[in-house]
Design an enzyme around this catalytic site. Structure first.
Site: not given
Length: 318
Positions: A163-165, A282
């Site tokens: 994941f991106d944050f 993502f």
């Protein structure tokens, strides 16, 4: 007693994300519904090829072997704009690929994402950008599956999720500071608010559900030392010190965890992802995804970056 979706990870997936519908789409573009129906009927026994989300979905469903079959951890439901008639090929292909998917919603020509809340879904994946953007605008957790050259290693049982944050796991509060100021302004804001948790983003519930499955894996290993942990979750973010601290504190305040965190500070994410080889990644920014063509990527069109992009596209079209 009715089958309940409470306390399960429920994922909705469009047939366009699960399978490669390139040929079907060419027929659909003719605009003749009868030709499209006949094409699917004539090819009913020919399984659709695996799509970008297939490796992720297959591994996700495999986690159900941690529990009794009658009480699965994961439920995947098809959400499709096909009619029930043309959708028969989708369901037949699911059987051919031995995927444990038995539930589906077919809404002929209409977007099915409006049923997500009723089905307790933590994620909806589709190759239709408009459907995904509309779902996000309604506050629903959705992602647009991108084209990918990823080749799955079917002997690899692990499930790696990245994941991106900001704009994915967290909201876009910090990103708004970045977009309206400088990198120094961003770091100053994050340092000043380091102990103030960010609000969760669109995929925070999905992460929490994956954490529940990870805890069950840990319980299994405590009973069987030969069990190999399969799920590994990573964050790959453009944040770096000193803004990393607020991200870590926010995760802790939400009660969620990740196995790995890559605070890259502007280093190309694609190089890291090529080594990690996640089965799905993502990110809320298309630019970060274009640098990883060999990775199954999902664009989450949430937050200020995507609001600006949508506004520019609207102006160009005017």
């Amino acid at each position: 007693m009715p089958f309940t979706l409470a306390n399960r990870l429920v994922v909705g997936v469009a047939s366009s994300a699960l399978f490669d519908l390139t040929e079907s789409h060419e027929v659909f573009k003719t605009g003749n519904e009868e030709i499209y129906r006949k094409y699917q009927e004539e090819n009913l026994e020919i399984p659709l090829r695996q799509g970008v989300a297939f490796p992720f979905i297959r591994r996700l469903l495999s986690l159900n072997n941690l529990v009794k079959p009658e009480d699965p951890l994961v439920e995947v439901i098809i959400l499709s704009k096909n009619s029930p008639d043309t959708g028969m090929r989708v369901m037949r292909s699911i059987q051919n690929h031995s995927l444990a998917i038995t539930r589906a919603i077919f809404t002929q020509g209409r977007s099915p994402y409006r049923f997500m809340s009723a089905l307790n879904m933590s994620l909806f994946l589709s190759a239709n950008a408009s459907d995904v953007r509309n779902a996000i605008d309604l506050g629903l957790p959705a992602g647009h599956v991108q084209l990918s050259s990823f080749v799955d290693d079917e002997s690899d049982d692990d499930l790696r999720i990245a994941f991106d944050f900001d704009g994915v796991i967290a909201n876009d509060e910090a990103e708004r500071v970045m977009q309206t100021g400088t990198l120094t302004d961003f770091h100053d804001h994050e340092v000043a608010n380091a102990i103030v948790p960010l609000k969760p983003g669109p995929l925070s519930d999905f992460l929490a559900s994956m954490n529940r499955i990870q805890r069950i894996e840990e319980e299994r290993r405590s009973l069987d030392q030969t069990y190999k942990i399969r799920v590994r979750i990573s964050i790959v973010t453009a944040r770096n010190a000193p803004s990393h601290e607020r991200a870590v504190r926010s995760l802790k305040s939400w009660g969620v965890t990740v196995n790995d965190a890559f605070f890259l500070g502007g280093i190309d994410k694609g190089a890291v992802l090529d080594v990690m080889k996640p089965h799905i990644f993502f990110d809320d920014q298309q630019g970060h995804l274009s640098g990883a063509p060999g990775i199954p990527c999902v664009h989450v069109p949430f937050g200020v970056v995507n609001e600006t992009q949508a506004s520019n596209e609207s102006e160009d079209a005017a």
